[in-house]
Design a protein around this motif. Structure first.
Motif, mmCIF file in Angstrom:
data_model
loop_
_atom_site.group_PDB
_atom_site.id
_atom_site.type_symbol
_atom_site.label_atom_id
_atom_site.label_comp_id
_atom_site.label_asym_id
_atom_site.label_seq_id
_atom_site.Cartn_x
_atom_site.Cartn_y
_atom_site.Cartn_z
ATOM 1 N N SER A 160 0.826 -1.206 0.000
ATOM 2 C CA SER A 160 0.000 0.000 0.000
ATOM 3 C C SER A 160 0.860 1.256 0.000
ATOM 4 O O SER A 160 0.565 2.228 -0.719
ATOM 5 N N ALA A 161 1.931 1.234 0.784
ATOM 6 C CA ALA A 161 2.829 2.394 0.815
ATOM 7 C C ALA A 161 3.489 2.604 -0.536
ATOM 8 O O ALA A 161 3.656 3.747 -0.990
ATOM 9 N N MET A 180 1.513 6.851 -6.673
ATOM 10 C CA MET A 180 0.395 7.759 -6.968
ATOM 11 C C MET A 180 0.759 9.192 -6.620
ATOM 12 O O MET A 180 0.449 10.128 -7.363
ATOM 13 N N ARG A 181 1.430 9.401 -5.476
ATOM 14 C CA ARG A 181 1.824 10.753 -5.078
ATOM 15 C C ARG A 181 2.810 11.352 -6.062
ATOM 16 O O ARG A 181 2.716 12.533 -6.423
ATOM 17 N N GLU A 182 3.757 10.524 -6.526
ATOM 18 C CA GLU A 182 4.712 11.026 -7.515
ATOM 19 C C GLU A 182 3.992 11.424 -8.810
ATOM 20 O O GLU A 182 4.318 12.452 -9.414
ATOM 21 N N ASN A 183 3.021 10.611 -9.230
ATOM 22 C CA ASN A 183 2.270 10.950 -10.443
ATOM 23 C C ASN A 183 1.453 12.225 -10.252
ATOM 24 O O ASN A 183 1.389 13.079 -11.141
ATOM 25 N N ALA A 185 3.747 15.208 -10.354
ATOM 26 C CA ALA A 185 4.153 15.517 -11.728
ATOM 27 C C ALA A 185 3.025 16.203 -12.488
ATOM 28 O O ALA A 185 3.241 17.177 -13.230
ATOM 29 N N MET A 186 1.781 15.705 -12.292
ATOM 30 C CA MET A 186 0.645 16.342 -12.940
ATOM 31 C C MET A 186 0.443 17.759 -12.421
ATOM 32 O O MET A 186 0.129 18.687 -13.186
ATOM 33 N N ALA A 187 0.634 17.961 -11.121
ATOM 34 C CA ALA A 187 0.485 19.296 -10.543
ATOM 35 C C ALA A 187 1.503 20.261 -11.119
ATOM 36 O O ALA A 187 1.204 21.436 -11.374
ATOM 37 N N GLN A 188 2.712 19.777 -11.344
ATOM 38 C CA GLN A 188 3.736 20.621 -11.944
ATOM 39 C C GLN A 188 3.345 21.039 -13.352
ATOM 40 O O GLN A 188 3.492 22.209 -13.741
ATOM 41 N N LYS A 189 2.824 20.087 -14.128
ATOM 42 C CA LYS A 189 2.396 20.410 -15.487
ATOM 43 C C LYS A 189 1.202 21.360 -15.478
ATOM 44 O O LYS A 189 1.124 22.280 -16.296
ATOM 45 N N VAL A 190 0.265 21.138 -14.551
ATOM 46 C CA VAL A 190 -0.877 22.050 -14.445
ATOM 47 C C VAL A 190 -0.413 23.448 -14.080
ATOM 48 O O VAL A 190 -0.912 24.453 -14.598
ATOM 49 N N THR A 221 0.477 22.553 -3.624
ATOM 50 C CA THR A 221 1.362 21.614 -2.944
ATOM 51 C C THR A 221 0.541 20.432 -2.472
ATOM 52 O O THR A 221 -0.532 20.594 -1.878
ATOM 53 N N ASN A 222 1.052 19.240 -2.723
ATOM 54 C CA ASN A 222 0.373 18.001 -2.363
ATOM 55 C C ASN A 222 -1.101 18.009 -2.775
ATOM 56 O O ASN A 222 -1.996 17.828 -1.952
ATOM 57 N N PRO A 223 -1.366 18.228 -4.057
ATOM 58 C CA PRO A 223 -2.768 18.299 -4.491
ATOM 59 C C PRO A 223 -3.386 16.907 -4.550
ATOM 60 O O PRO A 223 -2.717 15.909 -4.772
ATOM 61 N N GLY A 224 -4.694 16.862 -4.364
ATOM 62 C CA GLY A 224 -5.423 15.630 -4.535
ATOM 63 C C GLY A 224 -6.017 15.536 -5.928
ATOM 64 O O GLY A 224 -5.907 16.463 -6.739
#
Length: 324
Positions: free
Chosen positions: A69-70, A76-79, A82-87, A133-136
């Protein structure tokens, strides 16, 4: 394949004959049985231990499950990061595009009220750009929806701006600012001595002396209104440029277009002649606004010039303003 089985003493030796197919089937059966046994053991011991909380086995299962699970959460957090950076990059680019769209729409002459139905009302806003930062997942999905809406608005603004620029360019193309013949003007607009009577008379256009057959080019785009013989202008051509603006080409020897034809700026529409009331081969060129002759030289000053036109009341009005 032969398998020999012997016993001590004088016992008889037995020989078993085994075919390759039997060996393969036996091995496959053994593998299947082993897998089934392993699955049964896993299901019975580990899963049951995890559910019922057996002292040792349940702790091992929890460690394995927690580690998996970890690992999934980390990926998932890394993905998501990365998506947040592109957004964030897309948001920064959209801010630049919006600023550029505002400048271009202003240059095209669009006013805020013209865009009221295209963009959302904009109040005071600004400040530094701070990425998430740390978006869901929901936050990223909302940000993407906002970007899609903003991109749609900017697309509409740019479409409207392009339409306004094309309209402005079309208006420029419809103003007779190109010389019909590239020669010096022989006689200008205004009062002069009439070449036939010698008395003072108004010359309502420009004369371009040229040999018979010299090509005459349309001073601007428009629609051919008249192509006929006139008692004074001779073989005469008139081109309607819209908004009450018209050009007239007189004394031609040949007209190459007919009424209703759409002509472009610079298109050859006639040849120089000396028909009608003329003392020699030349082009008589006129510009009329609402039927009132104007000084063509003001229009031929250049495409960026804004010539004034003379109205019937004797007032001078910049071309492009409303005429009543």
């Amino acid at each position: 394949m032969q398998i020999m089985i012997t016993h001590g003493g004088m016992s008889r030796t037995r020989v078993l004959h085994v075919s390759p197919v039997s060996v393969v089937l036996s091995v496959m059966a053994l593998v299947i049985a082993t897998l089934a046994l392993s699955g049964a053991i896993y299901h019975y011991f580990f899963l049951k231990a995890a559910r019922e909380g057996w002292p040792v086995v349940s702790q091992l299962v929890k460690l394995v499950v927690h580690d998996e699970s970890a690992q999934r959460d980390k990926v998932m957090r890394e993905n998501l990061d990365a998506m947040a950076q592109k957004v964030g990059d897309m948001q920064a680019r959209m801010i630049k595009i919006e600023a550029m769209g505002d400048r271009v729409s202003g240059m095209a002459g669009l006013k805020p009220e013209d865009l009221s139905g295209v963009t959302r009302p904009k109040g005071g806003s600004g400040g530094p750009f701070v990425p998430m930062t740390n978006p869901g997942y929901n936050e990223l999905n909302g940000a993407l929806d906002a970007l899609a809406e903003a991109a749609g608005e900017q697309s509409d603004v740019l479409t409207l701006t392009e339409s306004r620029l094309l309209e402005s360019r079309l208006k420029t193309l419809m103003i007779p600012s190109s010389r019909p013949i590239d020669v010096a003007v022989g006689s200008g607009f205004g009062f002069r001595a009439d070449p036939f009577t010698g008395r003072g008379a108004l010359h309502t256009g420009l004369d371009f002396p040229s040999p018979v057959g010299t090509e005459i080019h349309a001073a601007a785009g428009g629609v051919v209104r008249t192509a006929e013989m006139h008692p004074e202008y001779g073989l005469m051509l008139e081109i309607d440029h819209g908004n009450g603006l018209m050009t007239r080409y007189g004394h031609t020897s040949k007209i190459l277009v007919k009424p209703g034809d759409l002509v472009k700026r610079g298109q050859v529409v006639a040849d120089v002649g000396t028909t009608g009331r003329s003392t020699g081969p030349h082009l008589h060129f006129e510009v009329l606004v609402d039927g009132i002759p104007q000084d063509p030289q003001r229009f031929l000053a250049g495409p960026n010039a804004k010539p004034t036109v003379q109205t019937a009341a004797g007032n001078s009005t910049p071309l492009g303003a409303e005429h009543r």
